[in-house]
Design an enzyme around this catalytic site. Structure first.
Site, PDB file in Angstrom:
ATOM      1  N   GLY A 105       3.460   6.064   9.096  1.00 21.88           N
ATOM      2  CA  GLY A 105       4.836   6.125   8.608  1.00 21.88           C
ATOM      3  C   GLY A 105       5.620   4.865   8.894  1.00 21.88           C
ATOM      4  N   HIS A 154       0.814  -1.217   0.000  1.00 20.46           N
ATOM      5  CA  HIS A 154       0.000   0.000   0.000  1.00 20.46           C
ATOM      6  C   HIS A 154       0.847   1.267   0.000  1.00 20.46           C
ATOM      7  CE1 HIS A 154       0.453  -0.409   4.519  1.00 20.46           C
ATOM      8  NE2 HIS A 154       0.666   0.892   4.369  1.00 20.46           N
ATOM      9  N   SER A 175       4.512   1.958   8.256  1.00 19.45           N
ATOM     10  CA  SER A 175       4.129   0.984   7.240  1.00 19.45           C
ATOM     11  C   SER A 175       5.334   0.484   6.447  1.00 19.45           C
ATOM     12  CB  SER A 175       3.138   1.612   6.257  1.00 19.45           C
ATOM     13  OG  SER A 175       1.843   1.597   6.778  1.00 19.45           O
ATOM     14  N   ASP A 214      -0.383  -7.559   0.716  1.00 20.37           N
ATOM     15  CA  ASP A 214       0.166  -6.232   1.021  1.00 20.37           C
ATOM     16  C   ASP A 214       1.689  -6.297   1.061  1.00 20.37           C
ATOM     17  OD1 ASP A 214       0.433  -3.589   1.628  1.00 20.37           O
ATOM     18  OD2 ASP A 214      -0.323  -3.732   3.678  1.00 20.37           O
ATOM     19  N   SER A 252       1.776  -3.699   8.098  1.00 27.36           N
ATOM     20  CA  SER A 252       0.661  -3.370   7.214  1.00 27.36           C
ATOM     21  C   SER A 252      -0.242  -2.325   7.851  1.00 27.36           C
ATOM     22  CB  SER A 252      -0.136  -4.636   6.881  1.00 27.36           C
ATOM     23  OG  SER A 252      -1.237  -4.329   6.050  1.00 27.36           O
TER      24      SER A 252
END
Length: 380
Positions: A332, A229, A334, A256, A349
């Site tokens: 952030g 993502h 992620s 993801d 995720s």
């Protein structure tokens, strides 16, 4: 996709063996070389508050400890001048030891060990004098630097020449061409711009921030795994120092994960920010296992694995096969690393909560990402 709408807003946004000693000149040289306490008394109170704060932080020392270290450094300079004059043809350099507690003087003549001690320093007997090392460096200076040779210098601590290179074979050829004995050369591959380490920050299309998951190579190209993502195929990335790259694989929702090929200036590294642990493998940990994650926003956070094979629904769609943990994360983080011991687990995720009140975070398993993208995990 709208990265700002992600569930829980987790989305884009030493000298070995050196002796510790206190320098205290007690020999006949004391008439010209002051003691450590005398040097310390001359510099106390001379450091401004901001510089002192930085020194205390970086040295992990009290104000008194900072002045002691600065006194050692200053006395090392005085001892170096005296040693160079006294030992001339046998002198091979002087430096403050790795602990910051004393001075080391290198000489080529074992008979000078006691004389070095009389100066208030620890002696190290080596093969090459400083003059010989400097002469060898002069030969390299005159030689034409080959491709992938980034610099060279005298390394007095190891009594060698140090060649910085991205290719050890190129370094050997460069040294041979210059007429220098290859046995005294230490080749070092430098960090050109950025090491690829888990948890480090990178930018996407100059709009969003995410975190590196794990370094991985594909077809000989360095890169890293992160969250799908964070960007689409073709999205451009940058590091804090400007090193670039682009998304080559990206899947979200459903899964993801992404694999990002790093451009020039990045160096693959099997490390994760916030840990000295080198990534060894991707063995999957069981439910109940301790797990830690690293990300650009909240750094190093730990918890336990609560569930595996979970399906998580975001506004953009559902992601299957996720692992749930009670480790917290924030926007952030992620894409950042999840690791158990030396085993890579997955990339961050999404989740709920935060690192103030507590949170629940999901990661996408790294082995699933490897199966999808085919890039080989960088391990130690």
């Amino acid at each position: 996709m709208n990265k700002r709408r992600l569930f829980a807003a987790i989305g884009a946004a030493a000298l070995a063996g050196s002796t510790v000693l206190v320098l205290n000149v007690t020999s006949a040289s004391a008439d010209t070389l002051p003691s450590l306490s005398q040097v310390k008394s001359t510099i106390e109170g001379t450091i401004g508050s901001q510089q002192m704060d930085a020194l205390q932080r970086d040295l992990g020392a009290s104000k008194d400890g900072v002045y002691k270290r600065l006194a050692v450094d200053k006395l090392t300079g005085s001892i170096a001048k005296r040693a160079k004059a006294d030992f001339s043809g046998d002198y091979a350099g002087s430096w403050t030891n790795s602990a910051g507690t004393g001075t080391v003087v290198a000489v080529t003549n074992p008979a000078l060990v006691d004389d070095v001690r009389d100066l208030g320093a620890k002696a190290k007997v080596v093969d090459k004098t400083l003059s010989q090392l400097n002469a060898d460096q002069a030969k390299l200076d005159k030689a034409k630097a080959a491709d992938k040779i980034y610099g060279w210098s005298v390394d007095i601590v190891h009594n060698t020449l140090k060649v910085k290179t991205g290719d050890v074979s190129a370094a050997k050829a460069f040294v041979k061409h210059a007429g220098v004995d290859a046995d005294i050369v230490k080749a070092a591959k430098p960090k050109l711009l950025d090491d690829i380490v888990g948890g480090a920050e990178y930018g996407i299309d100059n709009q969003y921030l995410c975190s590196v998951g794990f370094s991985a190579t594909k077809g000989g190209a360095a890169g890293f795994y992160s969250a799908g993502h964070c960007g689409q195929v073709g999205s451009q990335i940058t590091s804090g120092t400007g090193a670039g790259g682009s998304f080559q694989n990206s899947v979200f929702p459903g899964e993801d994960y992404s694999w990002i090929q790093a451009g020039s200036g990045w160096t693959a590294s099997p490390q994760v920010n916030g840990s000295d642990q080198t990534v060894a493998d991707s063995n999957e940990a069981a439910v109940g296992s301790e797990v830690c994650r690293s990300g650009r926003t909240t750094g190093w956070q730990c918890g336990t694995i609560q569930e595996t094979g979970a399906s998580v629904t975001y506004p953009e769609g559902t992601v299957n096969g996720m692992t749930g943990t009670d480790a917290c994360a924030e926007p952030g983080d992620s894409g950042g690393s999840f690791i158990t011991g030396a085993s890579a687990q997955g990339t961050t995720s999404g989740g709920s909560g935060d690192c103030t009140s507590g949170g629940y975070t999901y990661f996408y398993p790294i082995n699933s990402a490897i199966s999808g993208a085919g890039a080989d995990l960088t391990t130690g």
